[in-house]
Scaffold this motif. Structure first.
Motif, PDB file in Angstrom:
ATOM      1  N   ALA A   1      84.220  61.560  52.088  1.00  0.00           N
ATOM      2  CA  ALA A   1      83.185  62.496  51.644  1.00  0.00           C
ATOM      3  C   ALA A   1      82.277  61.928  50.570  1.00  0.00           C
ATOM      4  O   ALA A   1      81.095  62.252  50.529  1.00  0.00           O
ATOM      5  CB  ALA A   1      83.830  63.783  51.147  1.00  0.00           C
ATOM      6  N   ASP A   2      82.802  61.095  49.704  1.00  0.00           N
ATOM      7  CA  ASP A   2      82.004  60.563  48.602  1.00  0.00           C
ATOM      8  C   ASP A   2      81.172  59.343  48.982  1.00  0.00           C
ATOM      9  O   ASP A   2      80.479  58.780  48.136  1.00  0.00           O
ATOM     10  CB  ASP A   2      82.915  60.206  47.415  1.00  0.00           C
ATOM     11  CG  ASP A   2      83.579  61.431  46.814  1.00  0.00           C
ATOM     12  OD1 ASP A   2      83.015  62.538  46.948  1.00  0.00           O
ATOM     13  OD2 ASP A   2      84.653  61.288  46.218  1.00  0.00           O
ATOM     14  N   GLU A   3      81.257  58.928  50.219  1.00  0.00           N
ATOM     15  CA  GLU A   3      80.528  57.744  50.683  1.00  0.00           C
ATOM     16  C   GLU A   3      79.716  58.126  51.918  1.00  0.00           C
ATOM     17  O   GLU A   3      80.166  57.949  53.038  1.00  0.00           O
ATOM     18  CB  GLU A   3      81.505  56.616  51.008  1.00  0.00           C
ATOM     19  CG  GLU A   3      82.352  56.198  49.817  1.00  0.00           C
ATOM     20  CD  GLU A   3      83.555  55.391  50.237  1.00  0.00           C
ATOM     21  OE1 GLU A   3      83.398  54.165  50.406  1.00  0.00           O
ATOM     22  OE2 GLU A   3      84.626  55.979  50.411  1.00  0.00           O
ATOM     23  N   SER A   4      78.522  58.634  51.698  1.00  0.00           N
ATOM     24  CA  SER A   4      77.738  59.187  52.803  1.00  0.00           C
ATOM     25  C   SER A   4      77.445  58.156  53.889  1.00  0.00           C
ATOM     26  O   SER A   4      77.477  58.478  55.074  1.00  0.00           O
ATOM     27  CB  SER A   4      76.450  59.819  52.294  1.00  0.00           C
ATOM     28  OG  SER A   4      75.661  58.866  51.621  1.00  0.00           O
ATOM     29  N   ALA A   5      77.165  56.919  53.514  1.00  0.00           N
ATOM     30  CA  ALA A   5      76.878  55.900  54.530  1.00  0.00           C
ATOM     31  C   ALA A   5      78.106  55.654  55.399  1.00  0.00           C
ATOM     32  O   ALA A   5      78.004  55.556  56.623  1.00  0.00           O
ATOM     33  CB  ALA A   5      76.418  54.598  53.869  1.00  0.00           C
ATOM     34  N   LEU A   6      79.264  55.565  54.769  1.00  0.00           N
ATOM     35  CA  LEU A   6      80.499  55.360  55.532  1.00  0.00           C
ATOM     36  C   LEU A   6      80.808  56.577  56.384  1.00  0.00           C
ATOM     37  O   LEU A   6      81.194  56.443  57.546  1.00  0.00           O
ATOM     38  CB  LEU A   6      81.667  55.043  54.593  1.00  0.00           C
ATOM     39  CG  LEU A   6      83.039  54.892  55.266  1.00  0.00           C
ATOM     40  CD1 LEU A   6      83.026  53.762  56.293  1.00  0.00           C
ATOM     41  CD2 LEU A   6      84.117  54.665  54.214  1.00  0.00           C
ATOM     42  N   ALA A   7      80.642  57.761  55.835  1.00  0.00           N
ATOM     43  CA  ALA A   7      80.959  58.981  56.567  1.00  0.00           C
ATOM     44  C   ALA A   7      80.172  59.074  57.878  1.00  0.00           C
ATOM     45  O   ALA A   7      80.741  59.303  58.945  1.00  0.00           O
ATOM     46  CB  ALA A   7      80.680  60.203  55.689  1.00  0.00           C
ATOM     47  N   GLY A   8      78.868  58.872  57.796  1.00  0.00           N
ATOM     48  CA  GLY A   8      78.053  58.913  59.013  1.00  0.00           C
ATOM     49  C   GLY A   8      78.391  57.792  59.967  1.00  0.00           C
ATOM     50  O   GLY A   8      78.419  57.979  61.189  1.00  0.00           O
ATOM     51  N   ALA A   9      78.685  56.624  59.416  1.00  0.00           N
ATOM     52  CA  ALA A   9      79.034  55.473  60.252  1.00  0.00           C
ATOM     53  C   ALA A   9      80.337  55.698  60.996  1.00  0.00           C
ATOM     54  O   ALA A   9      80.471  55.325  62.167  1.00  0.00           O
ATOM     55  CB  ALA A   9      79.124  54.205  59.398  1.00  0.00           C
ATOM     56  N   VAL A  10      81.305  56.320  60.333  1.00  0.00           N
ATOM     57  CA  VAL A  10      82.593  56.588  60.980  1.00  0.00           C
ATOM     58  C   VAL A  10      82.398  57.495  62.182  1.00  0.00           C
ATOM     59  O   VAL A  10      82.952  57.248  63.256  1.00  0.00           O
ATOM     60  CB  VAL A  10      83.605  57.176  59.969  1.00  0.00           C
ATOM     61  CG1 VAL A  10      84.816  57.765  60.671  1.00  0.00           C
ATOM     62  CG2 VAL A  10      84.034  56.115  58.966  1.00  0.00           C
ATOM     63  N   THR A  11      81.601  58.541  62.010  1.00  0.00           N
ATOM     64  CA  THR A  11      81.351  59.441  63.137  1.00  0.00           C
ATOM     65  C   THR A  11      80.721  58.684  64.300  1.00  0.00           C
ATOM     66  O   THR A  11      81.183  58.780  65.437  1.00  0.00           O
ATOM     67  CB  THR A  11      80.446  60.614  62.713  1.00  0.00           C
ATOM     68  OG1 THR A  11      81.104  61.338  61.669  1.00  0.00           O
ATOM     69  CG2 THR A  11      80.157  61.544  63.876  1.00  0.00           C
ATOM     70  N   SER A  12      79.691  57.905  64.024  1.00  0.00           N
ATOM     71  CA  SER A  12      79.038  57.110  65.087  1.00  0.00           C
ATOM     72  C   SER A  12      80.012  56.132  65.718  1.00  0.00           C
ATOM     73  O   SER A  12      80.064  55.992  66.940  1.00  0.00           O
ATOM     74  CB  SER A  12      77.840  56.348  64.522  1.00  0.00           C
ATOM     75  OG  SER A  12      76.855  57.245  64.090  1.00  0.00           O
ATOM     76  N   ALA A  13      80.772  55.446  64.887  1.00  0.00           N
ATOM     77  CA  ALA A  13      81.694  54.423  65.388  1.00  0.00           C
ATOM     78  C   ALA A  13      82.775  55.025  66.279  1.00  0.00           C
ATOM     79  O   ALA A  13      83.059  54.507  67.360  1.00  0.00           O
ATOM     80  CB  ALA A  13      82.323  53.666  64.219  1.00  0.00           C
ATOM     81  N   LEU A  14      83.365  56.111  65.832  1.00  0.00           N
ATOM     82  CA  LEU A  14      84.473  56.696  66.594  1.00  0.00           C
ATOM     83  C   LEU A  14      84.031  57.323  67.902  1.00  0.00           C
ATOM     84  O   LEU A  14      84.833  57.498  68.814  1.00  0.00           O
ATOM     85  CB  LEU A  14      85.230  57.711  65.738  1.00  0.00           C
ATOM     86  CG  LEU A  14      86.030  57.096  64.586  1.00  0.00           C
ATOM     87  CD1 LEU A  14      86.684  58.189  63.755  1.00  0.00           C
ATOM     88  CD2 LEU A  14      87.056  56.099  65.088  1.00  0.00           C
ATOM     89  N   LEU A  15      82.748  57.632  68.014  1.00  0.00           N
ATOM     90  CA  LEU A  15      82.235  58.179  69.270  1.00  0.00           C
ATOM     91  C   LEU A  15      81.809  57.083  70.243  1.00  0.00           C
ATOM     92  O   LEU A  15      81.413  57.376  71.365  1.00  0.00           O
ATOM     93  CB  LEU A  15      81.060  59.123  68.992  1.00  0.00           C
ATOM     94  CG  LEU A  15      81.419  60.398  68.240  1.00  0.00           C
ATOM     95  CD1 LEU A  15      80.166  61.193  67.899  1.00  0.00           C
ATOM     96  CD2 LEU A  15      82.413  61.242  69.022  1.00  0.00           C
ATOM     97  N   GLY A  16      81.917  55.831  69.818  1.00  0.00           N
ATOM     98  CA  GLY A  16      81.494  54.700  70.647  1.00  0.00           C
ATOM     99  C   GLY A  16      82.414  54.445  71.827  1.00  0.00           C
ATOM    100  O   GLY A  16      83.490  55.032  71.953  1.00  0.00           O
ATOM    101  N   THR A  17      81.980  53.542  72.696  1.00  0.00           N
ATOM    102  CA  THR A  17      82.719  53.249  73.922  1.00  0.00           C
ATOM    103  C   THR A  17      83.495  51.933  73.866  1.00  0.00           C
ATOM    104  O   THR A  17      84.160  51.580  74.833  1.00  0.00           O
ATOM    105  CB  THR A  17      81.754  53.195  75.127  1.00  0.00           C
ATOM    106  OG1 THR A  17      80.765  52.190  74.873  1.00  0.00           O
ATOM    107  CG2 THR A  17      81.085  54.542  75.349  1.00  0.00           C
ATOM    108  N   ASP A  18      83.416  51.204  72.780  1.00  0.00           N
ATOM    109  CA  ASP A  18      84.133  49.940  72.630  1.00  0.00           C
ATOM    110  C   ASP A  18      85.635  50.184  72.844  1.00  0.00           C
ATOM    111  O   ASP A  18      86.217  51.066  72.229  1.00  0.00           O
ATOM    112  CB  ASP A  18      83.861  49.404  71.215  1.00  0.00           C
ATOM    113  CG  ASP A  18      84.490  48.064  70.936  1.00  0.00           C
ATOM    114  OD1 ASP A  18      85.618  47.795  71.404  1.00  0.00           O
ATOM    115  OD2 ASP A  18      83.859  47.265  70.226  1.00  0.00           O
ATOM    116  N   PRO A  19      86.290  49.406  73.726  1.00  0.00           N
ATOM    117  CA  PRO A  19      87.730  49.588  73.963  1.00  0.00           C
ATOM    118  C   PRO A  19      88.571  49.426  72.696  1.00  0.00           C
ATOM    119  O   PRO A  19      89.610  50.079  72.552  1.00  0.00           O
ATOM    120  CB  PRO A  19      88.083  48.504  74.984  1.00  0.00           C
ATOM    121  CG  PRO A  19      86.791  48.111  75.612  1.00  0.00           C
ATOM    122  CD  PRO A  19      85.721  48.373  74.595  1.00  0.00           C
ATOM    123  N   ASP A  20      88.144  48.578  71.778  1.00  0.00           N
ATOM    124  CA  ASP A  20      88.885  48.427  70.528  1.00  0.00           C
ATOM    125  C   ASP A  20      88.751  49.675  69.664  1.00  0.00           C
ATOM    126  O   ASP A  20      89.663  50.035  68.927  1.00  0.00           O
ATOM    127  CB  ASP A  20      88.420  47.184  69.762  1.00  0.00           C
ATOM    128  CG  ASP A  20      88.839  45.899  70.474  1.00  0.00           C
ATOM    129  OD1 ASP A  20      89.992  45.831  70.942  1.00  0.00           O
ATOM    130  OD2 ASP A  20      88.016  44.978  70.560  1.00  0.00           O
TER     131      ASP A  20
END
Length: 187
Positions: A101-120
């Motif tokens: 919550a205290d790291e807005s850039a990381l927070a948004g990035a995590v959402t984008s990253a976890l919704l990705g299609t990369d098998p890893d």
């Protein structure tokens, strides 16, 4: 000491390289945002060759998902000393919602990253989801109803997507998640 990474077991030297890359990812992310982040930039910031970085991380999504996984895994669950499972569950959900919550850039990035299609990333989603499920089951106690656990997982996932797309702050989403969890658990 060997550490497990997404792709393989690591020697101490390799674990150090991965640690440097994940720390550098946070630095680059705070400067460039997720859209500007590249594995090449992170490698340069960590003092690691780009090819080396790609041996550990298949994409920027994979790298950011790993950062979140490491943060979650390193954060012990909240103390479960309350006799009320509802109180314990709410504490688990709030803690996870506030993890970035205290790291807005990381927070948004995590959402984008976890919704990705990369098998890893898919592999990490399973690990992250498994850890969250385990914490919810532990909070609910030995008679945890699988349907309630799944409902709480859906609440959590939906809440974090809403926070990640900017619908509300993570603190506001954590409050809303608490209200929703109380409705589920007290009905």
């Amino acid at each position: 000491m060997n550490s497990e990474a997404t792709r393989r077991r690591l020697t101490e030297k390799q674990a150090d390289t991965v640690e440097r890359l994940t720390r550098a990812a946070l630095e680059v992310l705070s400067r460039e945002g997720f859209a500007g982040l590249t594995v090449r930039m992170v490698a340069a910031s960590a003092g690691v060759g780009t090819a080396t970085a790609y041996t550990y991380f298949s994409s920027k999504e994979h790298l950011v998902a790993e950062v979140f996984w490491r943060r979650l895994a390193a954060t012990p669950p909240p103390a479960g000393d309350s006799p009320d499972p509802t109180v314990r569950v709410v504490a688990v959900l709030r803690q996870i919602a506030m993890l970035v919550a205290d790291e807005s850039a990381l927070a948004g990035a995590v959402t984008s990253a976890l919704l990705g299609t990369d098998p890893d990333v898919a592999h990490l989603r399973v690990r992250i989801g498994g850890e969250i499920r385990r914490r919810l089951i532990d909070a609910l106690g030995p008679a945890a109803d699988p349907d309630i656990v799944e409902t709480l997982e859906l609440l959590y996932a939906g809440a974090l997507v809403r926070a990640g797309i900017g619908y509300a702050s993570y603190a506001e989403i954590a409050d809303r998640l608490e209200k929703s969890a109380l409705q589920v658990l007290r009905n």
